[in-house]
Scaffold this motif. Sequence first.
Motif, PDB file in Angstrom:
ATOM      1  N   LEU A  38      -4.645  -5.874 -11.428  1.00  0.00           N
ATOM      2  CA  LEU A  38      -4.955  -4.710 -10.601  1.00  0.00           C
ATOM      3  C   LEU A  38      -3.819  -4.386  -9.643  1.00  0.00           C
ATOM      4  O   LEU A  38      -3.349  -3.238  -9.580  1.00  0.00           O
ATOM      5  CB  LEU A  38      -6.250  -4.967  -9.833  1.00  0.00           C
ATOM      6  N   VAL A  39      -3.352  -5.384  -8.901  1.00  0.00           N
ATOM      7  CA  VAL A  39      -2.324  -5.096  -7.886  1.00  0.00           C
ATOM      8  C   VAL A  39      -0.968  -4.791  -8.530  1.00  0.00           C
ATOM      9  O   VAL A  39      -0.121  -4.152  -7.898  1.00  0.00           O
ATOM     10  CB  VAL A  39      -2.187  -6.250  -6.874  1.00  0.00           C
ATOM     11  N   SER A  40      -0.759  -5.218  -9.775  1.00  0.00           N
ATOM     12  CA  SER A  40       0.506  -4.940 -10.445  1.00  0.00           C
ATOM     13  C   SER A  40       0.461  -3.662 -11.259  1.00  0.00           C
ATOM     14  O   SER A  40       1.473  -3.278 -11.860  1.00  0.00           O
ATOM     15  CB  SER A  40       0.885  -6.110 -11.374  1.00  0.00           C
ATOM     16  N   GLY A  41      -0.692  -3.009 -11.319  1.00  0.00           N
ATOM     17  CA  GLY A  41      -0.802  -1.801 -12.110  1.00  0.00           C
ATOM     18  C   GLY A  41      -0.843  -2.068 -13.600  1.00  0.00           C
ATOM     19  O   GLY A  41      -0.352  -1.262 -14.398  1.00  0.00           O
ATOM     20  N   GLY A  42      -1.432  -3.199 -13.996  1.00  0.00           N
ATOM     21  CA  GLY A  42      -1.598  -3.490 -15.422  1.00  0.00           C
ATOM     22  C   GLY A  42      -0.420  -4.158 -16.075  1.00  0.00           C
ATOM     23  O   GLY A  42      -0.116  -3.891 -17.243  1.00  0.00           O
ATOM     24  N   ARG A  43       0.211  -5.088 -15.365  1.00  0.00           N
ATOM     25  CA  ARG A  43       1.413  -5.742 -15.916  1.00  0.00           C
ATOM     26  C   ARG A  43       1.241  -7.242 -16.127  1.00  0.00           C
ATOM     27  O   ARG A  43       2.207  -7.942 -16.446  1.00  0.00           O
ATOM     28  CB  ARG A  43       2.599  -5.499 -14.986  1.00  0.00           C
ATOM     29  N   ALA A  44       0.031  -7.764 -15.984  1.00  0.00           N
ATOM     30  CA  ALA A  44      -0.174  -9.212 -16.056  1.00  0.00           C
ATOM     31  C   ALA A  44      -0.272  -9.701 -17.496  1.00  0.00           C
ATOM     32  O   ALA A  44      -0.833  -9.032 -18.365  1.00  0.00           O
ATOM     33  CB  ALA A  44      -1.441  -9.599 -15.300  1.00  0.00           C
ATOM     34  N   VAL A  45       0.293 -10.887 -17.730  1.00  0.00           N
ATOM     35  CA  VAL A  45       0.186 -11.597 -19.000  1.00  0.00           C
ATOM     36  C   VAL A  45      -0.202 -13.033 -18.672  1.00  0.00           C
ATOM     37  O   VAL A  45       0.404 -13.654 -17.799  1.00  0.00           O
ATOM     38  CB  VAL A  45       1.515 -11.589 -19.786  1.00  0.00           C
ATOM     39  N   LEU A  46      -1.192 -13.548 -19.375  1.00  0.00           N
ATOM     40  CA  LEU A  46      -1.626 -14.929 -19.139  1.00  0.00           C
ATOM     41  C   LEU A  46      -1.194 -15.792 -20.318  1.00  0.00           C
ATOM     42  O   LEU A  46      -1.790 -15.728 -21.397  1.00  0.00           O
ATOM     43  CB  LEU A  46      -3.138 -15.004 -18.959  1.00  0.00           C
ATOM     44  N   GLY A  47      -0.153 -16.578 -20.100  1.00  0.00           N
ATOM     45  CA  GLY A  47       0.201 -17.610 -21.063  1.00  0.00           C
ATOM     46  C   GLY A  47      -0.526 -18.889 -20.684  1.00  0.00           C
ATOM     47  O   GLY A  47      -0.509 -19.287 -19.514  1.00  0.00           O
ATOM     48  N   SER A  73      -6.684  -2.697 -20.985  1.00  0.00           N
ATOM     49  CA  SER A  73      -7.844  -2.663 -21.869  1.00  0.00           C
ATOM     50  C   SER A  73      -7.502  -3.290 -23.218  1.00  0.00           C
ATOM     51  O   SER A  73      -6.470  -2.972 -23.805  1.00  0.00           O
ATOM     52  CB  SER A  73      -8.289  -1.210 -22.085  1.00  0.00           C
ATOM     53  N   PRO A  74      -8.354  -4.200 -23.692  1.00  0.00           N
ATOM     54  CA  PRO A  74      -9.612  -4.639 -23.076  1.00  0.00           C
ATOM     55  C   PRO A  74      -9.412  -5.650 -21.949  1.00  0.00           C
ATOM     56  O   PRO A  74     -10.317  -5.868 -21.158  1.00  0.00           O
ATOM     57  CB  PRO A  74     -10.360  -5.268 -24.250  1.00  0.00           C
ATOM     58  N   HIS A  75      -8.217  -6.263 -21.897  1.00  0.00           N
ATOM     59  CA  HIS A  75      -7.922  -7.260 -20.870  1.00  0.00           C
ATOM     60  C   HIS A  75      -6.446  -7.618 -20.958  1.00  0.00           C
ATOM     61  O   HIS A  75      -5.758  -7.264 -21.932  1.00  0.00           O
ATOM     62  CB  HIS A  75      -8.786  -8.515 -21.065  1.00  0.00           C
ATOM     63  N   PRO A  76      -5.883  -8.317 -19.971  1.00  0.00           N
ATOM     64  CA  PRO A  76      -4.504  -8.784 -20.083  1.00  0.00           C
ATOM     65  C   PRO A  76      -4.343  -9.672 -21.314  1.00  0.00           C
ATOM     66  O   PRO A  76      -5.248 -10.441 -21.659  1.00  0.00           O
ATOM     67  CB  PRO A  76      -4.292  -9.585 -18.797  1.00  0.00           C
ATOM     68  N   PRO A  77      -3.204  -9.567 -22.006  1.00  0.00           N
ATOM     69  CA  PRO A  77      -3.018 -10.409 -23.186  1.00  0.00           C
ATOM     70  C   PRO A  77      -2.962 -11.884 -22.824  1.00  0.00           C
ATOM     71  O   PRO A  77      -2.387 -12.264 -21.807  1.00  0.00           O
ATOM     72  CB  PRO A  77      -1.678  -9.925 -23.765  1.00  0.00           C
TER      73      PRO A  77
END
Length: 272
Positions: free
Chosen positions: A103-112, A173-177
């Motif tokens: 949210l705070v990054s404007g949709g730039r998060a990736v969870l490894g 959408s649908p969620h961070p990769p």
Amino acid sequence: MEIGISTFVTDEGIGPAALGRAVEERGFASLFVTEHTHIPVKRETEWPGGDELPRHYYRTLDPFVVLSAAAAVTERIRIGTAVALIVQRDPFTLAKEVASLDLVSGGRAVLGVGAGWNREEMRNHGTDPRTRMRVVRERVLALKELWTKDEAEFHGDFVDFDPVFSYPKPVQSPHPPVYIGGGGPTVLDRVVEFGDGWMPVLGRGTDDLPGRIAELRERAGRHVPVSLFGVPPKPEVIAELERAGVDELLLNLPTEPEDASLARLDRLAELI
């Protein structure tokens, strides 16, 4: 193919905001950071990288604090973990952290994510090393439920909860990769079943990287993104990995003070 940066951010190196700004200014595609909650004094588990555990393993900052600081001063780069030790993290807290970061990054998060190698460390979190791969599976699946359902529930052997509200929801959408870390013989099974991408370390299960990437995409029936970290800054290596089908290379940035880090980033940027 894109080129990003992976690093250990510690109290002895460049700060998160300065690092994020520098990575974006030099044209890199992404910034990924690692984590260890702690290192047990009595450590019997062998480190996969060699005999002596490097100093920066002992001093990592919390990755989501680092990435939030980097997000606040950047607009373009993807920001993520390489990797978050999901077997050591509460799924409700992790779902909120990643969704908040997105949210705070404007949709730039990736969870490894990864299961980790330090058995003493995971035992301190109450995880039996013998079940860690099953824990990874359930926690990833639970995260996706929490991110995508208004009334999420999950029932497994290691994660079990009746319907709950969990907010915020991610921007993506649908969620961070969710990229599955590791290079072992069964890692492709996990990527196909519940991952959105594969994130191996160069030199650990990557001897036949072109073959494994082709197998992964054939089994999945889609183009599964591959983000490879631990890549040395050598043009011939980069060219070979591009031919292998890697989508993103994460060049390793050693943990150093700000001036040294900026100078090194300048040199690494010449490879873009």
